[in-house]
Design a protein around this motif. Structure first.
Motif, mmCIF file in Angstrom:
data_model
loop_
_atom_site.group_PDB
_atom_site.id
_atom_site.type_symbol
_atom_site.label_atom_id
_atom_site.label_comp_id
_atom_site.label_asym_id
_atom_site.label_seq_id
_atom_site.Cartn_x
_atom_site.Cartn_y
_atom_site.Cartn_z
ATOM 1 N N THR A 109 0.769 -1.282 0.467
ATOM 2 C CA THR A 109 0.069 0.524 -0.230
ATOM 3 C C THR A 109 0.835 1.202 -0.042
ATOM 4 O OG1 THR A 109 0.147 -0.090 2.804
ATOM 5 C CG2 THR A 109 -2.099 -1.062 1.181
ATOM 6 N N ILE A 110 1.670 1.198 0.746
ATOM 7 C CA ILE A 110 2.988 1.993 1.042
ATOM 8 C C ILE A 110 3.720 2.826 -0.827
ATOM 9 C CG2 ILE A 110 5.166 2.893 1.537
ATOM 10 C CD1 ILE A 110 4.225 2.138 3.990
ATOM 11 N N ILE A 111 3.826 1.572 -1.236
ATOM 12 C CA ILE A 111 4.595 1.480 -2.516
ATOM 13 C C ILE A 111 3.444 2.375 -3.766
ATOM 14 C CG2 ILE A 111 5.137 0.409 -4.629
ATOM 15 C CD1 ILE A 111 6.310 -1.843 -2.374
ATOM 16 N N LEU A 112 2.670 1.381 -3.483
ATOM 17 C CA LEU A 112 1.164 1.951 -4.574
ATOM 18 C C LEU A 112 0.805 3.369 -4.149
ATOM 19 C CD1 LEU A 112 -0.555 -1.337 -5.453
ATOM 20 C CD2 LEU A 112 1.162 -0.305 -6.754
ATOM 21 N N GLY A 113 0.464 3.629 -2.565
ATOM 22 C CA GLY A 113 -0.029 4.664 -2.927
ATOM 23 C C GLY A 113 1.041 6.172 -3.713
ATOM 24 N N PHE A 114 2.570 5.873 -3.447
ATOM 25 C CA PHE A 114 2.962 6.672 -3.713
ATOM 26 C C PHE A 114 3.483 6.686 -5.695
ATOM 27 C CE2 PHE A 114 5.907 7.031 0.280
ATOM 28 C CZ PHE A 114 5.998 8.106 -0.293
ATOM 29 N N ALA A 115 3.196 5.075 -6.057
ATOM 30 C CA ALA A 115 2.910 5.499 -7.256
ATOM 31 C C ALA A 115 1.541 5.410 -8.074
ATOM 32 C CB ALA A 115 2.567 3.685 -7.876
ATOM 33 N N THR A 116 0.489 6.224 -7.182
ATOM 34 C CA THR A 116 -0.459 6.460 -7.721
ATOM 35 C C THR A 116 -0.472 8.497 -7.356
ATOM 36 O OG1 THR A 116 -1.962 4.816 -6.872
ATOM 37 C CG2 THR A 116 -3.388 6.920 -6.750
ATOM 38 N N LEU A 117 0.287 8.803 -6.400
ATOM 39 C CA LEU A 117 0.724 9.871 -5.631
ATOM 40 C C LEU A 117 1.617 10.378 -6.973
ATOM 41 C CD1 LEU A 117 1.107 12.855 -4.071
ATOM 42 C CD2 LEU A 117 3.047 11.718 -3.703
ATOM 43 N N PHE A 118 2.334 9.962 -8.014
ATOM 44 C CA PHE A 118 3.448 10.734 -8.781
ATOM 45 C C PHE A 118 2.554 10.575 -10.140
ATOM 46 C CE2 PHE A 118 7.076 8.864 -5.681
ATOM 47 C CZ PHE A 118 7.448 9.641 -5.395
ATOM 48 N N ALA A 119 1.394 9.262 -9.836
ATOM 49 C CA ALA A 119 1.225 9.167 -11.703
ATOM 50 C C ALA A 119 -0.021 10.521 -11.691
ATOM 51 C CB ALA A 119 0.029 7.777 -11.870
ATOM 52 N N PHE A 120 -0.326 10.639 -10.732
ATOM 53 C CA PHE A 120 -1.212 11.678 -10.174
ATOM 54 C C PHE A 120 -0.614 13.402 -10.980
ATOM 55 C CE2 PHE A 120 -3.654 15.345 -7.783
ATOM 56 C CZ PHE A 120 -4.367 15.482 -8.984
ATOM 57 N N ALA A 121 0.133 13.268 -10.111
ATOM 58 C CA ALA A 121 1.182 14.863 -11.122
ATOM 59 C C ALA A 121 1.415 14.996 -12.193
ATOM 60 C CB ALA A 121 2.526 14.664 -9.554
ATOM 61 N N ALA A 122 2.298 13.608 -12.520
ATOM 62 C CA ALA A 122 1.912 13.295 -14.433
ATOM 63 C C ALA A 122 0.436 13.698 -14.530
ATOM 64 C CB ALA A 122 2.722 12.126 -14.196
ATOM 65 N N ALA A 123 -0.189 12.869 -14.340
ATOM 66 C CA ALA A 123 -1.578 13.412 -15.303
ATOM 67 C C ALA A 123 -1.906 15.378 -15.177
ATOM 68 C CB ALA A 123 -2.479 12.563 -14.712
ATOM 69 N N VAL A 124 -1.556 15.446 -13.973
ATOM 70 C CA VAL A 124 -1.807 17.282 -13.764
ATOM 71 C C VAL A 124 -0.888 17.946 -14.767
ATOM 72 C CG1 VAL A 124 -3.588 16.519 -12.669
ATOM 73 C CG2 VAL A 124 -1.065 17.372 -11.563
ATOM 74 N N ARG A 125 -0.226 17.048 -14.523
ATOM 75 C CA ARG A 125 0.981 18.353 -15.295
ATOM 76 C C ARG A 125 2.291 18.821 -14.389
ATOM 77 N NH1 ARG A 125 -0.080 19.599 -22.045
ATOM 78 N NH2 ARG A 125 -1.156 17.642 -22.345
ATOM 79 N N TYR A 126 2.142 17.438 -13.549
ATOM 80 C CA TYR A 126 2.565 19.072 -12.472
ATOM 81 C C TYR A 126 4.656 18.022 -12.080
ATOM 82 C CZ TYR A 126 4.447 20.464 -8.176
ATOM 83 O OH TYR A 126 5.465 20.883 -6.900
ATOM 84 N N LEU A 127 4.654 17.036 -13.277
ATOM 85 C CA LEU A 127 5.687 16.664 -13.434
ATOM 86 C C LEU A 127 5.800 16.130 -14.664
ATOM 87 C CD1 LEU A 127 6.253 13.379 -10.319
ATOM 88 C CD2 LEU A 127 7.830 15.966 -10.419
ATOM 89 N N PRO A 128 7.123 15.273 -15.143
ATOM 90 C CA PRO A 128 7.216 15.553 -16.678
ATOM 91 C C PRO A 128 5.608 14.317 -16.520
ATOM 92 C CG PRO A 128 9.089 15.640 -15.907
ATOM 93 C CD PRO A 128 8.231 15.659 -13.871
ATOM 94 N N THR A 129 5.317 14.126 -18.376
ATOM 95 C CA THR A 129 4.564 12.974 -18.281
ATOM 96 C C THR A 129 5.421 11.903 -18.617
ATOM 97 O OG1 THR A 129 4.409 13.650 -20.772
ATOM 98 C CG2 THR A 129 2.773 14.429 -18.977
ATOM 99 N N LEU A 130 6.857 12.068 -19.308
ATOM 100 C CA LEU A 130 7.683 10.950 -19.255
ATOM 101 C C LEU A 130 8.308 11.334 -18.584
ATOM 102 C CD1 LEU A 130 7.675 8.148 -20.900
ATOM 103 C CD2 LEU A 130 8.643 9.662 -22.736
ATOM 104 N N GLY A 131 8.656 11.165 -17.230
ATOM 105 C CA GLY A 131 10.005 11.665 -16.233
ATOM 106 C C GLY A 131 9.692 9.923 -15.687
ATOM 107 N N ILE A 132 10.568 9.866 -14.828
ATOM 108 C CA ILE A 132 11.099 8.449 -14.089
ATOM 109 C C ILE A 132 10.317 7.616 -12.817
ATOM 110 C CG2 ILE A 132 12.487 9.746 -12.106
ATOM 111 C CD1 ILE A 132 13.803 6.736 -13.736
#
Length: 109
Positions: free
Chosen positions: A50-73
């Protein structure tokens, strides 16, 4: 004039939304699965997943709203973590909840 760069941005944005949907699916499944199922199958603990997938969801959300690069690490890492969970862990823990054995006169004996 048609710009190829804007088309690629659109494609990567759609992929980021797909990564977000995939990570939500994996995260919700991990939350709904009993902790005993993880221990019985020999996979990592429910808390760790749940910790791993929680961070994965957070990072994917940040990419979807273009806060992070969409093709970032971090976006790639979230797809990998969600993919590992959905391809390896989810089928193993789903088998625990089915019960198996004799389920009745019309089910498997």
């Amino acid at each position: 004039m048609f710009e190829i760069h804007s088309l690629l941005d659109l494609i990567f944005w759609v992929l980021a939304i797909g990564a977000f949907a995939m990570s939500i699916w994996a995260f919700v499944h991990a939350l709904r699965t009993p902790a005993r199922s993880f221990a019985v199958t020999g996979k990592q603990s429910k808390k760790l997943w749940t910790i791993i997938l929680g961070f994965a969801t957070l990072f994917a959300f940040a990419a979807a709203v273009r806060y992070l690069p969409t093709l970032g690490i971090f976006t790639i890492a979230s797809v990998i973590a969600s993919g590992i969970y959905l391809a390896d862990v989810r089928p193993a823990v789903r088998e625990i909840g089915k019960g198996g054995g004799s389920s009745g006169p019309y089910g498997p004996w």
